[in-house]
Design a protein around this motif. Structure first.
Motif: not given
Length: 291
Positions: A101-130
């Motif tokens: 969906x991001x690739x169809x929407x914008x190549x910038x956000x797509x590449x940002x998310x694709x290269x990102x690391x992600x981890x979840x905290x105990x309360x379900x928060x997503x920590x996205x490292x770009x």
């Protein structure tokens, strides 16, 4: 109260897998623009439908029902998922769809998310490292908005996104790329002086000061080529030949040279300096704007 999908589209032909999937889908609403060029279909499903299968059925409706019309078909899906899903499991199951969906929407956000690391905290928060780049910082808020909208509204799974940054990783051929870039910039600078009528010009000029049918110039690789009369290159060369006509230089090649703006920064070969962070040329995308 919605209707079953195939009550709304009874003659739509789908392969067996897609048909079985959409048998369980409800259509809540269908609307279109006044010009009948955009059809919105609002769907509900108790099963997670991958974005690829959403796009496929959109395309089939367009192909089968509106083959000759300028019509866009857009699904707006909502999922009522079971308690087995939490943010972690949903990300595992739906990450490829988010990327598509991001690739169809914008190549910038797509590449940002694709290269990102992600981890979840105990309360379900997503920590996205770009990556810590100008683009990363500029598009982070928009990416947060998109992800939270997908999880919270589309999938009904509460989730908050937090952005962190990591060091930008340069390519393994950084030195070679920098050397190639320096050579290209030097060539651009050289051509700028060349077109201005400086030394090394190969233009042939007749006695009346007008160039022949073809004009010498350099292509991107720096090779001397002939440009047709009337081209932009010829016009620029004619300026150099006739720039001194008002001072009695008619019929002679004028001593005219375009000034090249230089920066005080010794690392700048041509043009003006910039304050933003440098980035590889192959990361440049058309939507970025100024480069």
């Amino acid at each position: 109260m919605g209707k079953k999908f195939f009550d709304v589209f009874p003659t739509l032909k789908l392969d067996t897998g897609l048909r079985d999937l959409y048998e369980q889908v409800t259509v809540d609403k269908v609307s279109s623009t006044k010009r009948k060029d955009f059809l919105r279909v609002y769907l509900s499903s108790a099963r997670l439908i991958q974005k690829e299968d959403i796009f496929r059925v959109e395309s089939e409706i367009k192909r089968q029902f509106f083959p000759n019309a300028s019509m866009v078909i857009k699904f707006y899906e909502r999922f009522h998922l079971s308690a087995q899903y939490d943010p972690v499991k949903l990300m595992d199951a739906y990450r490829d769809s988010i990327l598509l969906e991001l690739r169809e929407y914008s190549p910038v956000e797509y590449n940002l998310f694709k290269k990102a690391d992600f981890a979840f905290t105990e309360n379900g928060r997503l920590v996205l490292t770009v990556e810590d780049t100008v683009l990363g910082k500029g598009k982070a808020e928009e990416l947060i908005h998109i992800l939270e909208k997908i999880f919270n509204e589309r999938c009904g799974i509460p989730m908050e996104v937090q952005i962190a940054y990591k060091e930008h990783i340069t390519g393994k051929y950084k030195e070679e790329d920098e050397h190639r870039l320096a050579m290209q910039v030097a060539e651009i600078s050289k051509r700028a002086g060349y077109y201005g009528g400086g030394q090394g010009s190969d233009d042939s000029v007749s006695e009346d000061g007008i160039t022949d049918d073809t004009v010498k110039g350099r292509d991107v690789a720096g090779t001397i080529v002939d440009y047709p009369a009337g081209s932009g290159q010829q016009a620029e060369n004619n300026v150099s030949h006739m720039g001194g006509a008002g001072q009695g230089n008619t019929g002679k090649k004028a001593d005219f040279k375009r000034a090249i703006k230089r920066s005080d920064n010794p690392d700048v070969l041509y043009g003006r300096d910039f304050d933003e962070e440098a980035m590889p040329i192959n990361d440049i995308i058309g939507e970025m704007g100024e480069v």
